[in-house]
Enzyme design. Sequence first.
Site, short mmCIF file in Angstrom:
data_model
loop_
_atom_site.label_atom_id
_atom_site.label_comp_id
_atom_site.label_asym_id
_atom_site.label_seq_id
_atom_site.Cartn_x
_atom_site.Cartn_y
_atom_site.Cartn_z
N ASP A 102 1.20 -1.59 -4.87
CA ASP A 102 -0.02 -0.79 -4.75
C ASP A 102 -0.96 -1.20 -5.87
OD1 ASP A 102 -0.62 2.06 -3.11
OD2 ASP A 102 -1.84 1.77 -4.92
N ASP A 116 0.37 -0.27 4.94
CA ASP A 116 -0.35 0.96 5.29
C ASP A 116 -1.63 1.05 4.47
OD1 ASP A 116 -1.11 3.51 6.07
OD2 ASP A 116 0.39 4.53 4.84
N CYS A 119 -5.57 3.86 9.35
CA CYS A 119 -6.07 5.24 9.40
C CYS A 119 -7.58 5.24 9.65
CB CYS A 119 -5.72 5.99 8.12
SG CYS A 119 -6.33 5.20 6.63
N PHE A 168 0.87 -1.19 0.00
CA PHE A 168 0.00 0.00 0.00
C PHE A 168 0.90 1.24 0.00
CE2 PHE A 168 -2.30 -3.30 2.46
CZ PHE A 168 -3.46 -3.41 1.73
N ALA A 199 -2.99 -6.06 -2.76
CA ALA A 199 -2.03 -6.28 -1.69
C ALA A 199 -2.16 -7.67 -1.08
CB ALA A 199 -2.23 -5.21 -0.61
N1 SAH Z 1 1.80 4.29 2.53
C1 SAH Z 1 1.45 5.49 1.82
C2 SAH Z 1 -0.03 5.81 1.89
C3 SAH Z 1 -0.94 4.66 1.52
S1 SAH Z 1 -2.57 5.11 1.09
C4 SAH Z 1 2.30 6.62 2.37
O1 SAH Z 1 2.94 6.47 3.39
O2 SAH Z 1 2.34 7.67 1.73
C5 SAH Z 1 -3.28 3.59 0.69
C6 SAH Z 1 -2.86 3.02 -0.67
O3 SAH Z 1 -3.43 1.73 -0.77
C7 SAH Z 1 -3.36 3.77 -1.87
O4 SAH Z 1 -2.27 4.16 -2.67
C8 SAH Z 1 -4.25 2.77 -2.65
O5 SAH Z 1 -4.05 2.83 -4.06
C9 SAH Z 1 -3.75 1.47 -2.12
N2 SAH Z 1 -4.71 0.35 -2.12
C10 SAH Z 1 -5.98 0.34 -1.67
N3 SAH Z 1 -6.50 -0.89 -1.71
C11 SAH Z 1 -5.53 -1.70 -2.21
C12 SAH Z 1 -5.43 -3.10 -2.47
N4 SAH Z 1 -6.45 -3.92 -2.22
N5 SAH Z 1 -4.28 -3.57 -2.95
C13 SAH Z 1 -3.23 -2.78 -3.21
N6 SAH Z 1 -3.25 -1.44 -2.96
C14 SAH Z 1 -4.39 -0.92 -2.48
#
Ligand code: SAH
Length: 418
Positions: free
Chosen positions: A272, A321, A361, A250, A301
Amino acid sequence: MSEPDDISPDAGGDAEGETHGAPGARPVVRLKPRAGRRFFAGAPWVYQDELVLDRRTRKIPPGSVAELQDAERRPLGLVAVNLESGIAGRLLDRDPQAEIDGAWLRGRIARALALRERLFEAPFYRLVHAEADGLPGLIVDRFGDACVMQPNAAWADARADEIAQALREVAGVGTVMLNAGSRARGLEGLQGETRLLSGALDGPVEVSMNGAVYLADLVGGQKTGLYFDQRPNHAFVARLCRGARVLDVFSHVGGFALAALAGGAASALAVDGSEPALALASEGAKRSGFGERFSARRADAFDALGELGEAGERFDVVICDPPAFAPAKSALQNGLRAYARIARLAAGVTAPGGYLTLCSCSHAADPAAFRAACVRGIEQAGREAQLLRFGEAGPDHPEHPGLPETSYLKALTFRLDG
Ligand code: SAH
């Protein structure tokens, strides 16, 4: 629409006990007897079921400024009213005589700016964090000469242009984006599109944090383009990364991965589901000067963690995350299960003696519940752990002391058994 004068005095027919002032005066909302428990305990909110909802009150347009009175008609301050929201009154000022005008907005923004200028050398931060900065429902992230604002309460939405003007005057920015993408807007009954209020944007903006260069897409990106809230947690994880193989799940635009590489990681793999986010992460790695140590994989993920585990891949530092799995109380149990599952899968790809950071979050998942879900997942993976650190959002995301539930970010770092 938010001007007091817009509330025309009703022509006659006042029922006994209705709230009203002189013609043309500010509207009044009044607490029911014994209501306002949280308000009197310091929260800047009054709920809809705490107010006397007479005919006049019901007619107050969303976003109007009203005087809040107690049941004995004593003034308590000024609130922004939105009877379409459960939070029907948001405190703007304890002074019932205050004028909520450009000067007032400039004063609040100047106070918010002073804190950030104290905290950071460069003008990249969350400039306004809603209630905690005395501007309820208003979020502003600053990227140098540009601000992205999310007016997530009706009063702020109605005054978006005035707020943008105050941002230009106080912070000296030229570009102001209005981002209408927040989930919170739905709860306030707000519509509208993301749009540029002033200035111009020419592609993604470079942001230096923790020794890395990130790229934030202020127009089409998620949230406001970057997760400033994780900055201190990126920094802590980076300290564990010298020589490490890092997996950042993520990753968005490379939040943890790029900080890890700046901290000396041997390699970082970002996972991601969003291709545009990963493209920005790759470009950020390149501009940071460590493009060759960075790789990205677009995947779900859960799938990616499962596949990496089965393939026998192990990483010295793993970060997960995810987006809010428990965005509301109703989703809490499913959300906690998802957090536990992530913890189990992630622990499965963490090398012996490696470090695992698990984030949430979700407002609805309180720190104790989230911690328990993480521990459960780690145990299910058959690993023992030490909890090294319980991280929260950085200080450019202050909390209102009366609103503990607005503390949302949790970042737990564990060391797993060797
Ligand atoms: N870790 C980042 C913020 C993450 S925000 C930082 O520190 O800046 C959450 C992210 O999860 C987003 O980019 C979104 O595209 C991704 N996401 C959401 N659901 C997902 C999934 N099922 N598999 C992979 N990525 C996912």
